[in-house]
Design a protein around this motif. Structure first.
Motif, mmCIF file in Angstrom:
data_model
loop_
_atom_site.group_PDB
_atom_site.id
_atom_site.type_symbol
_atom_site.label_atom_id
_atom_site.label_comp_id
_atom_site.label_asym_id
_atom_site.label_seq_id
_atom_site.Cartn_x
_atom_site.Cartn_y
_atom_site.Cartn_z
ATOM 1 N N UNK A 37 0.825 -1.215 0.000
ATOM 2 C CA UNK A 37 0.000 0.000 0.000
ATOM 3 C C UNK A 37 0.857 1.262 0.000
ATOM 4 N N UNK A 38 1.959 1.234 0.703
ATOM 5 C CA UNK A 38 2.800 2.438 0.789
ATOM 6 C C UNK A 38 3.407 2.804 -0.565
ATOM 7 N N UNK A 39 3.954 1.829 -1.268
ATOM 8 C CA UNK A 39 4.554 2.133 -2.571
ATOM 9 C C UNK A 39 3.484 2.504 -3.599
ATOM 10 N N UNK A 40 2.319 1.864 -3.516
ATOM 11 C CA UNK A 40 1.220 2.205 -4.424
ATOM 12 C C UNK A 40 0.787 3.650 -4.222
ATOM 13 N N UNK A 41 0.578 4.035 -2.974
ATOM 14 C CA UNK A 41 0.116 5.393 -2.681
ATOM 15 C C UNK A 41 1.164 6.436 -3.021
ATOM 16 N N UNK A 101 -6.338 3.162 2.639
ATOM 17 C CA UNK A 101 -6.766 2.709 1.314
ATOM 18 C C UNK A 101 -7.518 1.379 1.373
ATOM 19 N N UNK A 102 -7.244 0.543 2.372
ATOM 20 C CA UNK A 102 -7.962 -0.721 2.490
ATOM 21 C C UNK A 102 -9.199 -0.596 3.380
ATOM 22 N N UNK A 103 -9.296 0.481 4.143
ATOM 23 C CA UNK A 103 -10.444 0.681 5.029
ATOM 24 C C UNK A 103 -11.618 1.272 4.265
ATOM 25 N N UNK A 104 -12.805 0.931 4.677
ATOM 26 C CA UNK A 104 -14.051 1.510 4.169
ATOM 27 C C UNK A 104 -14.200 1.402 2.655
ATOM 28 N N UNK A 105 -13.593 0.438 2.045
ATOM 29 C CA UNK A 105 -13.759 0.236 0.606
ATOM 30 C C UNK A 105 -13.159 1.335 -0.250
ATOM 31 N N UNK A 106 -12.146 2.024 0.255
ATOM 32 C CA UNK A 106 -11.542 3.113 -0.523
ATOM 33 C C UNK A 106 -10.854 2.614 -1.779
ATOM 34 N N UNK A 107 -10.311 1.433 -1.730
ATOM 35 C CA UNK A 107 -9.638 0.887 -2.910
ATOM 36 C C UNK A 107 -10.638 0.725 -4.060
ATOM 37 N N UNK A 108 -11.804 0.196 -3.743
ATOM 38 C CA UNK A 108 -12.838 0.028 -4.777
ATOM 39 C C UNK A 108 -13.322 1.383 -5.294
ATOM 40 N N UNK A 109 -13.472 2.360 -4.402
ATOM 41 C CA UNK A 109 -13.939 3.679 -4.846
ATOM 42 C C UNK A 109 -12.875 4.388 -5.678
ATOM 43 N N UNK A 110 -11.610 4.228 -5.309
ATOM 44 C CA UNK A 110 -10.533 4.810 -6.130
ATOM 45 C C UNK A 110 -10.479 4.143 -7.502
ATOM 46 N N UNK A 111 -10.677 2.836 -7.521
ATOM 47 C CA UNK A 111 -10.678 2.112 -8.796
ATOM 48 C C UNK A 111 -11.864 2.561 -9.659
#
Length: 139
Positions: A37-41, A101-111
């Motif tokens: 997650x850190x390198x992705x962000x 980014x993994x909390x509250x479905x943020x990854x899906x919303x960013x995608x």
């Protein structure tokens, strides 16, 4: 002069399309655990400001050149980019934060946001291409 506006908009739109694809690929790599997650962000956060500037320049250019329909089409996306950049909570790494980014479905919303932006930029690409050809024919 009108053709120059649309040529610049077309080039800028191509860059924004590639940037949207980069966001989608990087977020899908995070989703599949190919990167942490850190390198992705950190990869994504360094491209948030160039995306913001690129889209805002095209929006302002359409306002200055009096292309009202295209300006009004671009205004909500430019406003959303500015709002998202300004509303980053203090203490976060940026728009993309590795702790959230993994909390509250943020990854899906960013995608989902990256997919919507890709579709929007593809629509704008063909609209700018048509307008450029029309401007070249009229000149």
């Amino acid at each position: 002069m009108e053709a120059v506006v649309f040529v610049f908009s077309l080039i800028d739109c191509c860059a924004l399309i590639f940037l949207s694809v980069y966001f989608i690929i990087t977020l899908s790599d995070l989703e599949c655990d190919y990167i942490n997650a850190r390198s992705c962000c950190s990869k994504l956060n360094k491209w948030v400001v160039p995306e913001l500037i690129g889209h805002t320049i095209v929006t302002i250019l359409m306002l200055i050149s009096l292309h009202w329909f295209i300006f009004l089409l671009n205004l909500p996306v430019a406003t959303w980019n500015i709002y998202r950049f300004i509303m980053v909570p203090s203490g976060n790494m940026g728009v993309f934060d590795p702790t959230e980014i993994h909390n509250r479905g943020q990854l899906k919303s960013h995608m989902k946001e990256a997919m919507i932006k890709l579709g929007f930029h593809l629509l704008c690409f063909f609209m700018y291409l048509y307008s450029m050809i029309l401007a070249l024919i009229n000149d």
